[in-house]
Each structure stands twice: as structure tokens, then as C-alpha cells.
Enzyme design. Structure first.
Site, PDB file in Angstrom:
ATOM      1  N   ASP A 271       0.842  -1.194   0.000  1.00  0.00           N
ATOM      2  CA  ASP A 271       0.000   0.000   0.000  1.00  0.00           C
ATOM      3  C   ASP A 271       0.878   1.244   0.000  1.00  0.00           C
ATOM      4  OD1 ASP A 271      -2.172  -1.658   0.195  1.00  0.00           O
ATOM      5  OD2 ASP A 271      -2.447  -1.374   2.354  1.00  0.00           O
ATOM      6  N   MET A 272       0.366   2.319  -0.569  1.00  0.00           N
ATOM      7  CA  MET A 272       1.136   3.556  -0.628  1.00  0.00           C
ATOM      8  C   MET A 272       1.604   3.993   0.760  1.00  0.00           C
ATOM      9  SD  MET A 272       0.176   7.258  -2.325  1.00  0.00           S
ATOM     10  CE  MET A 272      -0.946   7.784  -1.033  1.00  0.00           C
TER      11      MET A 272
END
Length: 445
Positions: A271-272
Site C-alpha cells: 500500500d502507498m
């Protein structure tokens, strides 16, 4: 740190330089006084093989520190220090006399005065170091120029940060629109406990590891002809998204630094908001092998997280008793369509996510409101790779009911805060050698 670029071609040029140093046709000349701690020590000599915009080969060479220059004929350009010795001396001058006076006083001062004198000297020394650090600016691969103070933020870097060969060479290359191809460094001087003259060594952990990731756009943990392992920072995409504002990502940074990378080198993603270890492929065969390992569950991963509160007081179904320090969660969840990209617990249609966990301990965490609160440091070992698996397992009432600190989707995230989730361990079968290899990377929280 691991050598960020291939070393073979640069090493060949360094061997020629060392031959000329040994036969006297090249000479290291002292142009300014070395620091007290460096006096009599050897130096690192570096080479960076580059290509210009037309594909021509350019050779750059450098000597560590800023008190020596090379005289004599050699192939390539000898790059200057990022900051000259004269500018450093000028920055140190205002406090220099007083610091020396305090050092002399400290040797003969009575015990009750030593602490006061040492404290005054430390304040002045820190002030002088900050003035020196303000002089250092680094040209980076993305075209930006970054100040040392911005790279290190609130942390005061060691003296000499920016004076090693690698940042000098890369700064010169990027400031002259040159593309780095191969880089190596060799030690010249008297043998030490850790170095032998004529031997190659990677950029140093103490100083270079602070600035090279910002200059190159990647923190490289491992690299060979088949794979690349990086430590992804929180806030950076793993793969490109839709639109020009979502093109800055690990994949595109890899392709910028290594242009011969295959079009689709990613085999998994974080995930970012999550930081930590990622592996990518340079070749189609490596990409195929790694993808199959992820699909079959042959890749071993571990994450470290901070849960927002005390685990023993968590309200969720899987919240453990105080005497229980580890366990296993099995939760089904699916995409929450009205609130994409969130996931939601779904016993009927959801996909099963299996997660082992182990409580590491408790920490005090200072929030954006300036207040300290108790958080739980936990180790997660996922056995499936569902999207947001660990974040849902932590936050949902069918799991712990305790979100990860800084989770903007499943908890709260204050201004300047980040998701406290880090991929700290990654193990897989090397696609070429067939051997299992493992990497570890501690979080910065």
C-alpha cells in the site's frame, strides 16, 4: 549499504588509477589541513562510469574528503568537493576560537564546572555543524536539488556527510545531465581493522546511506542482474496509477535508474502508506519465477506495526487475554464497493485472510497533538496476500478492533502522520541460483 549500481566497469578504471598511484605517475597532494580524526588515515577513491545524452561514455573520478587532489595524467574527470574546504572553514570560523578555549578549560576545570563548560561547547559545536551542513546541496536523478538539512530533517548528520566519493560523483553526474552506469570505490592507504589498500568497498552506512536514497530515488537493499530489493518509503506508490500525478512510484523510479528494466518488473505491491521491503525483477524469467512464488505462497513476509492502544484492552473478537502474547486470525473480507478502496468483513462472500501475530511490547507514541499515548508494537506474519489484510485484521471488530496508528482508511491519521506499518522481512527463492534468500529491514518507528 549495498552497492547501488553495478561495479564491474568502474572497477576496471579504478585498477588503472591504483597502478599509476603505485608507480608514482599519479600523486595525491594535500591542499588543506585534514581533520584531526582523519589525519594519517587512508582515503577512498571512486569511479563512476556515465553516459551523456548522446550515449557517449564519460568517466568521473573522486577522492573522499576535501583536503586532497590528484596530480598527474589519468583517464576521466576528477570531480571537486561539493563544498570546498575554504567555505567549510569560513562557516566554522565564528565559533572556532571559543570552542578551542572551552576545550582547553575542560581539561583543567574542577568537577563542578565541567558540565557547564561541556554544555556550552556542545551548543557551539552543534551550531557550527549546522552552518556547515547548510552548505551542502545535492543534485538528484529527478532533476531536483536537495539540501542536506531537508534530507536528514531534524537529525544532525555526522561530520563529513557529503564528502564521500559516491555523493560527489553522483552530484556531478546529475548536475551535468550524465546518466550513471557503473560505480565502485577502492581504499588507498595504510591497512586498518576494516580496510585493505586496493580493495573495493561499498558506500558507507554512516554517511552515504543518509543521502544516496534521496539522490537516486531508491533505497537499494540488494541488487544483481536478475532482481532488485528496495526499502519503499511510506507515501510512495508501488506501481503507477491513472493520471500524471500518480506516475511517481517504485516501478518508474527503478526504470529511470535502470533503463534496461523490463516493462513490468513488479511481482507484488505494498500500500502507498506502508513502508518496507519490495522485490522487483530485471528480467522476464525472474518476473515469472517470483510471481509464481507469490501465487503459491512460497514467499515469506513479516510486518511490524504499532496498534493504536493496548492490545489487552482491545474490544475486538480476536483480542487476546493479557497472558496471551501470540495467535492466529482468520477473517473473510471483501471490497466495500460504496467506499472503495476500503475492505469490509464479509463472512458470506469474502475471501479468507490468515494472519499470525506476536506481541512485541508496548511503546509510548507522541501524536500530532503533542500528547503521549500507549501503543502496541506487534509482529504480523500473513499467510495470504489479501488487500489491506493487516489493516482490516487490526481495525475490524471481528479482529482486534484496534486500528494501526496513522491509518487514514480504518483509523485516524493526523497532519504529518504516517501509517505505522512496515514490511520488515522478505524471503524467497532466488530465480537464478535456486537458493532461498532473506532480507530484513527495521522500521524507522
Amino acid at each position: 549499504m549495498f552497492p547501488p549500481l553495478p561495479t564491474k566497469r568502474a572497477h576496471l578504471y579504478l585498477k588503472k588509477i591504483f597502478e599509476r598511484l603505485q608507480d608514482g605517475s599519479l600523486v595525491l597532494k594535500q591542499v588543506s589541513l585534514p581533520s584531526e580524526e582523519r589525519d594519517g588515515h587512508g582515503v577512498m577513491i571512486g569511479c563512476l562510469v556515465c553516459a551523456d545524452t548522446e550515449g557517449n561514455k564519460i568517466i568521473l573520478n573522486a577522492v573522499s574528503g576535501n583536503s586532497l587532489v590528484v596530480e598527474g595524467e589519468s583517464e576521466g574527470i576528477w570531480v571537486p568537493p561539493i563544498v570546498s574546504a575554504k567555505l567549510i572553514a569560513r562557516a566554522l570560523l565564528p565559533n572556532d576560537k571559543r570552542i578551542h578555549e572551552l576545550t582547553a578549560k575542560l581539561k583543567s576545570a574542577p568537577e563542578n564546572a565541567r558540565r557547564r563548560i561541556a554544555a556550552e561547547r556542545e551548543i557551539l559545536t552543534t551550531e557550527s555543524l549546522r552552518k556547515v551542513h547548510e552548505l551542502y546541496r545535492f543534485h538528484c536523478i529527478d532533476g531536483n536539488v536537495r539540501h542536506l538539512s531537508d534530507i536528514c530533517k531534524t537529525k544532525l548528520p555526522p561530520t563529513g556527510t557529503g564528502d564521500c566519493c559516491a555523493p560527489k560523483l553522483l552530484d556531478y553526474a546529475f548536475s551535468h545531465s550524465l546518466f550513471p552506469v557503473s560505480m565502485d570505490e577502492m581504499y588507498w592507504g595504510k591497512p586498518t581493522q576494516s580496510k585493505e589498500s586496493g580493495t573495493s568497498y561499498p558506500p558507507c552506512d554512516e554517511r552515504c546511506a543518509l543521502v544516496l536514497p534521496s539522490m537516486l530515488g531508491l533505497e537499494i537493499v540488494y541488487r544483481d542482474d536478475a532482481i532488485l530489493v528496495v526499502n519503499k518509503p511510506s507515501g510512495l506508490l508501488s506501481v503507477p496509477g491513472r493520471g500524471p500525478e500518480k506516475q511517481d512510484c517504485i516501478v518508474n523510479r527503478m526504470k529511470r535508474l535502470f533503463p534496461k528494466t523490463i516493462p513490468y518488473p513488479s511481482v507484488h505491491r505494498l500500500d502507498m502508506e506502508t513502508s518496507g521491503l519490495m522485490v522487483l525483477a530485471f528480467t522476464q524469467d525472474a518476473q515469472r519465477s517470483l510471481s509464481m512464488q507469490f501465487e503459491k505462497g512460497d514467499v515469506h513476509k513479516r510486518y511490524i506495526a504499532l496498534l493504536d492502544g493496548s492490545l489487552e484492552n482491545a474490544p475486538g473478537r480476536y483480542a487476546p487475554l493479557p497472558s496471551v502474547g501470540e495467535g492466529r486470525m482468520e477473517l473473510k473480507f471483501s471490497l466495500d464497493w460504496p467506499n472503495r478502496p476500503k475492505r469490509v468483513y464479509d463472512e458470506t462472500n469474502g475471501k479468507l485472510g490468515i494472519t499470525e501475530w506476536k506481541k512485541i511490547g508496548y511503546n509510548w507514541y507522541r501524536g500530532t497533538d503533542g500528547k503521549n499515548r500507549k501503543v502496541t508494537r506487534i509482529l504480523f506474519i500473513p499467510h495470504t496476500g489479501r488487500t489491506h489484510q493487516l489493516r482490516v485484521a487490526s481495525s475490524d471488530m471481528h479482529g482486534f478492533g484496534l486500528p494501526i496508528v496513522g491509518d487514514s482508511l480504518y483509523g485516524t491519521c493526523g497532519a504529518g502522520e504516517r501509517l505505522m506499518l512496515h514490511a520488515s522481512y522478505l524471503s524467497f527463492i532466488h530465480p537464478v541460483t535456486g537458493e532461498r534468500i532473506a532480507f530484513e529491514c527495521e522500521p524507522d518507528f
